[in-house]
Design a protein around this motif. Structure first.
Motif, PDB file in Angstrom:
ATOM      1  N   ALA A  75      -2.475 -25.095 -30.679  1.00  0.00           N
ATOM      2  CA  ALA A  75      -3.834 -25.458 -30.900  1.00  0.00           C
ATOM      3  C   ALA A  75      -4.159 -25.937 -32.128  1.00  0.00           C
ATOM      4  O   ALA A  75      -5.079 -26.630 -32.389  1.00  0.00           O
ATOM      5  CB  ALA A  75      -4.615 -24.111 -30.719  1.00  0.00           C
ATOM      6  N   THR A  76      -3.240 -25.430 -33.283  1.00  0.00           N
ATOM      7  CA  THR A  76      -3.546 -26.053 -34.474  1.00  0.00           C
ATOM      8  C   THR A  76      -1.997 -26.487 -35.036  1.00  0.00           C
ATOM      9  O   THR A  76      -1.143 -25.610 -35.397  1.00  0.00           O
ATOM     10  CB  THR A  76      -3.809 -24.917 -35.622  1.00  0.00           C
TER      11      THR A  76
ATOM     12  N   ASN B 244      -7.856 -27.116 -23.617  1.00  0.00           N
ATOM     13  CA  ASN B 244      -7.978 -26.443 -24.659  1.00  0.00           C
ATOM     14  C   ASN B 244      -7.190 -26.802 -25.435  1.00  0.00           C
ATOM     15  O   ASN B 244      -6.182 -26.228 -25.996  1.00  0.00           O
ATOM     16  CB  ASN B 244      -7.699 -24.862 -24.327  1.00  0.00           C
ATOM     17  N   THR B 245      -7.307 -28.069 -26.010  1.00  0.00           N
ATOM     18  CA  THR B 245      -6.307 -28.939 -26.888  1.00  0.00           C
ATOM     19  C   THR B 245      -6.173 -28.374 -28.055  1.00  0.00           C
ATOM     20  O   THR B 245      -5.038 -27.679 -28.516  1.00  0.00           O
ATOM     21  CB  THR B 245      -6.507 -30.264 -26.741  1.00  0.00           C
ATOM     22  N   PHE B 246      -6.917 -28.646 -29.108  1.00  0.00           N
ATOM     23  CA  PHE B 246      -6.973 -28.362 -30.465  1.00  0.00           C
ATOM     24  C   PHE B 246      -8.127 -27.410 -30.768  1.00  0.00           C
ATOM     25  O   PHE B 246      -9.070 -27.575 -30.369  1.00  0.00           O
ATOM     26  CB  PHE B 246      -7.054 -29.488 -31.274  1.00  0.00           C
ATOM     27  N   ASP B 247      -7.821 -26.387 -31.563  1.00  0.00           N
ATOM     28  CA  ASP B 247      -8.769 -25.632 -32.027  1.00  0.00           C
ATOM     29  C   ASP B 247      -9.763 -26.084 -32.852  1.00  0.00           C
ATOM     30  O   ASP B 247      -9.247 -26.835 -34.060  1.00  0.00           O
ATOM     31  CB  ASP B 247      -8.067 -24.252 -32.828  1.00  0.00           C
ATOM     32  N   LEU B 248     -10.932 -26.189 -33.051  1.00  0.00           N
ATOM     33  CA  LEU B 248     -11.733 -26.805 -33.774  1.00  0.00           C
ATOM     34  C   LEU B 248     -11.827 -26.320 -35.216  1.00  0.00           C
ATOM     35  O   LEU B 248     -11.759 -27.216 -35.916  1.00  0.00           O
ATOM     36  CB  LEU B 248     -13.199 -26.922 -33.124  1.00  0.00           C
TER      37      LEU B 248
ATOM     38  N   GLY C  66      -9.387 -24.371 -36.863  1.00  0.00           N
ATOM     39  CA  GLY C  66      -8.186 -24.576 -37.417  1.00  0.00           C
ATOM     40  C   GLY C  66      -7.934 -25.933 -37.905  1.00  0.00           C
ATOM     41  O   GLY C  66      -7.016 -25.905 -38.749  1.00  0.00           O
ATOM     42  N   ASN C  67      -8.175 -27.110 -37.177  1.00  0.00           N
ATOM     43  CA  ASN C  67      -8.106 -28.513 -37.478  1.00  0.00           C
ATOM     44  C   ASN C  67      -9.224 -29.038 -38.336  1.00  0.00           C
ATOM     45  O   ASN C  67      -9.232 -30.177 -38.286  1.00  0.00           O
ATOM     46  CB  ASN C  67      -7.838 -29.140 -36.141  1.00  0.00           C
TER      47      ASN C  67
END
Length: 594
Positions: free
Chosen positions: A463-464, A495-499, A501-502
Motif C-alpha cells: 500500500a506504500t 485498495n491500491t495505495f494508502d493516501l 503513506g504516499n
C-alpha cells in the motif's frame, strides 16, 4: 502575466527620422492623469510570418510603455506582451512581437507611464502576419537523403510522407513554420533511425509545425505529425512498425511505407534536438484506428535533447514514447484527441515539468479518424501486443520517472461505456515513479491501477511502496474535483495505495483555486495568457512536495538531462510550476481551437 522576454528592447532613433515616418497614424484616448499622455504615431510593420514590429512616439520624461495584444480584429481581451523602459532623450521606439502564428490578425494598443500615472491606451491598431517570409512557401516531398536546412524566412509545406533517411540531418532555424499539407492526406515528417533533426527554436522564435489551413479553419487531424525513430531498446521482439505506417507496399519516396522501430540496441543513441517546438492540429489516421501522434518517439535514445515542446489539438496522443530512454522537460499538451502522455514498451526516460489541459472532446477534420470519447492525462503500459514474449513482464520494463506534472481534465461526465477519462492510467505491468503532481477534473478517477503485474510485481503489492526496492510508486500528488482518487471496479486493483503513506492529498476547493490564473470557461476566444499554472496564494500546490529522492528513484535521476537543464530532482512544491519561479510555458505556447 510577466513582461514578455520575446521583445527586442529599445531601438533609439533620432527624433527627426521618427516624425517623418510615423506622423499619420492613430489618435489617442483621453489620459487618466494630468502627466500621462498616450503615445502617438503608432504603426505596425509585418516582419514575416511570426513577427510584427510596433513603432510609436513617446514623450521625454515618460517612464515606460505598456504594450498589449489581442487576437483578431476586435478582440474581447488584451494580454500584456511588452513593458518597454523609456530612454532619456529618446522619443521614437520599436517593439518586436515574436513567435506569432502565420496568417493571423493581431490587434495592439499602447499606454505610457509617467510620474506613477498610466495614460489611457491608444486606439487599437491591427496587423496580419504573412503566410510566409521572403522565401515564400516551399513544398517538400519525397525523402530527404542528405543534409538540408529549413530557414526561417520560408514556410515549408510537407506534401505526403517525408522521411529523413539514415545519415542525413535536417536543421530547422528558430522561427520557422513547417506545414502539413491538408490536401495530401496524412502528410508527416519522419526522422528515421540513423538520421537526425536539429530544431532548436527559442522562446522568442519557436519552431511551429502546423496545418496548411488558415487560422480559424484548422482542425485536429489536418496532417500527420512528427515521428522520430531511434536505436534504443524496446521490449517487443520481431518487426514492430509505428502505427499509422505501412499503408503501401514497397519503399517509394514520399509514400507511407512501413516504418519499424524494434530491434535497437543503443539506449544512448542521439536523434538530435527539439527545443521550443510546437506541433498543432496533427494526428491524421492513414488507416482505421491507426492515427499518427503529434510527437512520436520510437526507441529514441538518451542523448537526444527534448525540452520546451508543446502540442495543440492533436487527434491522437500528444506525446507517445515506445521504448527507449530519451528524457524530456517542460512539455505542454493543450487539448488531446486521446492521451496527453503515453509511455510503453520498456520506456525508461525521465520527464519533469509537464502540463496537460483538456476542456472538451475534439472535433476532427472529415475522414481523419476518431478522437477518444474520454481523453486521459497519462496512459502507461508495460508490454502489450505481438512480440511480448513474457507477457506484461517483458523486459526491459516500462519504468519512467514523471515528476512535477499538472494534469487537468474535462470535468464532465464520461461517455457511457468508455474506459478512459482517467488522470493516470497505469496498467499491463508498467512501473514508474510519479511524484510531485496535481491531477484534477477527471470524470472517471484520478488514478487507475490495473492488472496484478502492475501492483503486485512493480509496486511489490504494498500500500506504500518502498522506494528502495519498488519499480512503481505514486507519491506527493494533489487531487481535486475527480470522481474518486482511485478508480475501482473492472480490472482495477482494489485498495491500491494508502493516501497518507504516499502523501496523496485531496484538495479542498475547486481546481481554479489552485492556480494563479485558470479560466472559468474555455472557448474559441481563449488564449494562452488565460493560463497561469503557478500556484495561487495559499494553494495546496505551493508545498507538500517530495523534496529529496531516495532509493531507486534517486538512482534513476542522477544522470544530467541531455537538454542541459540540470537533473530531474525533488521539489518542495507539487505541479509543473515553482511558486514565484519562472513561468517557463509563457510566451512561446499557444492556445487555439481552430
Amino acid at each position: 502575466m510577466r513582461p514578455s522576454r520575446r521583445t527586442s528592447r529599445v531601438l533609439a532613433a533620432a527624433l527627426g527620422l521618427a516624425l517623418a515616418g510615423l506622423a499619420a497614424c492613430s489618435s489617442n484616448e483621453s489620459p487618466t492623469g494630468p502627466d500621462a499622455l498616450a503615445p502617438t504615431a503608432v504603426t505596425t510593420t509585418i516582419a514575416g510570418s511570426t513577427v510584427i514590429r510596433v513603432s510609436f512616439t513617446g514623450r521625454a520624461g515618460d517612464t515606460r510603455y505598456l504594450i498589449q495584444r489581442g487576437v483578431g480584429a476586435a478582440p474581447a481581451t488584451f494580454d500584456s506582451v511588452g513593458n518597454v523602459p523609456a530612454v532619456s532623450g529618446t522619443t521614437a521606439y520599436t517593439f518586436e512581437d515574436r513567435g506569432l502564428v502565420a496568417n493571423t490578425t493581431y490587434t495592439y494598443r499602447i499606454a505610457a507611464v509617467r510620474n506613477g500615472t498610466q495614460s489611457a491606451f491608444t486606439n487599437a491598431l491591427t496587423a496580419t502576419t504573412s503566410q510566409g517570409g521572403t522565401g515564400g512557401v516551399v513544398t517538400v516531398s519525397g525523402d530527404i537523403t542528405s543534409n538540408r536546412l529549413f530557414s526561417s524566412d520560408t514556410v515549408y509545406r510537407l506534401q505526403g510522407f517525408v522521411h529523413v533517411t539514415n545519415g542525413a540531418t535536417l536543421t530547422i532555424q528558430p522561427g520557422t513554420t513547417v506545414q502539413g499539407d491538408f490536401n495530401a492526406l496524412g502528410s508527416s515528417l519522419f526522422i528515421m533511425r540513423g538520421a537526425r533533426i536539429v530544431a532548436a527554436g527559442t522562446e522568442a522564435a519557436p519552431i511551429v509545425f502546423t496545418s496548411s489551413q488558415p487560422a480559424g479553419s484548422r482542425r485536429p487531424g489536418d496532417w500527420g505529425g512528427l515521428v522520430i525513430i531511434g536505436n534504443g531498446l524496446v521490449n517487443r521482439t520481431g518487426d514492430i512498425e509505428i502505427e499509422g505506417t505501412g499503408t503501401v507496399t514497397g519503399t517509394a519516396p514520399g509514400t507511407n511505407y512501413r516504418v519499424t522501430y524494434s530491434g535497437g540496441t543503443n539506449n544512448v543513441d542521439n536523434s538530435g534536438v527539439l527545443r521550443y517546438v510546437r506541433v498543432e492540429f496533427a494526428g491524421y489516421a492513414p488507416a482505421l484506428n491507426q492515427e499518427l501522434n503529434s510527437f512520436t518517439f520510437g526507441a529514441v535514445g538518451q542523448n537526444t535533447q527534448l525540452s520546451y515542446l508543446q502540442t495543440l489539438a492533436g487527434l491522437d496522443d500528444s506525446f507517445e514514447w515506445f521504448g527507449g530512454n530519451v528524457d524530456g522537460d517542460r512539455l505542454v499538451s493543450y487539448e488531446s484527441g486521446d492521451d496527453h502522455f503515453d509511455m510503453s514498451e520498456g520506456y525508461s526516460g525521465r520527464l519533469q515539468y509537464l502540463i496537460a489541459f483538456q476542456s472538451t472532446v475534439l472535433q476532427q477534420r472529415d475522414g481523419a479518424g476518431q478522437p477518444s470519447a474520454d481523453p486521459q492525462g497519462i496512459e502507461n503500459d508495460g508490454c502489450n501486443g505481438t512480440g511480448c514474449t513474457n507477457g506484461f513482464n517483458a523486459t526491459p520494463l516500462t519504468v519512467p520517472v514523471v515528476a512535477n506534472f499538472t494534469l487537468i481534465g474535462t470535468g464532465s461526465t464520461a461517455s457511457s461505456g468508455a474506459s478512459g477519462g482517467i488522470g493516470m492510467m497505469l496498467r499491463r505491468g508498467t512501473g514508474g515513479y510519479y511524484v510531485n503532481g496535481v491531477v484534477a477534473r477527471w470524470p472517471r478517477g484520478g488514478v487507475s491501477v490495473r492488472d496484478a503485474e502492475t501492483y503486485t510485481q512493480r509496486a511489490g503489492g504494498a500500500a506504500t511502496p518502498d522506494l528502495a526496492i519498488a519499480d512503481l510508486a505514486v507519491r506527493n500528488v494533489v487531487f481535486a474535483e475527480n470522481s474518486a482518487v482511485f478508480q475501482t471496479g473492472g480490472s482495477n486493483v482494489q485498495n491500491t495505495f494508502d493516501l497518507g503513506g504516499n502523501a496523496l492529498v485531496a484538495a479542498s476547493g475547486g481546481t481554479a483555486s489552485l492556480f494563479t490564473a485558470f479560466p472559468a470557461t474555455v472557448n474559441a476566444q481563449t488564449t494562452a495568457a488565460a493560463f497561469d499554472w503557478a500556484p495561487a496564494a495559499g494553494s495546496a500546490l505551493a508545498s507538500g512536495g517530495l523534496a529529496t529522492f531516495t532509493g531507486k528513484l534517486a538512482a534513476a535521476t542522477t544522470r544530467a538531462l541531455a537538454s542541459g537543464n540540470g537533473t530531474v530532482a525533488g521539489t518542495p512544491f507539487v505541479g509543473a510550476a515553482q511558486p514565484g519561479g519562472p513561468k517557463w510555458w509563457a510566451g512561446w505556447t499557444r492556445y487555439a481551437q481552430n
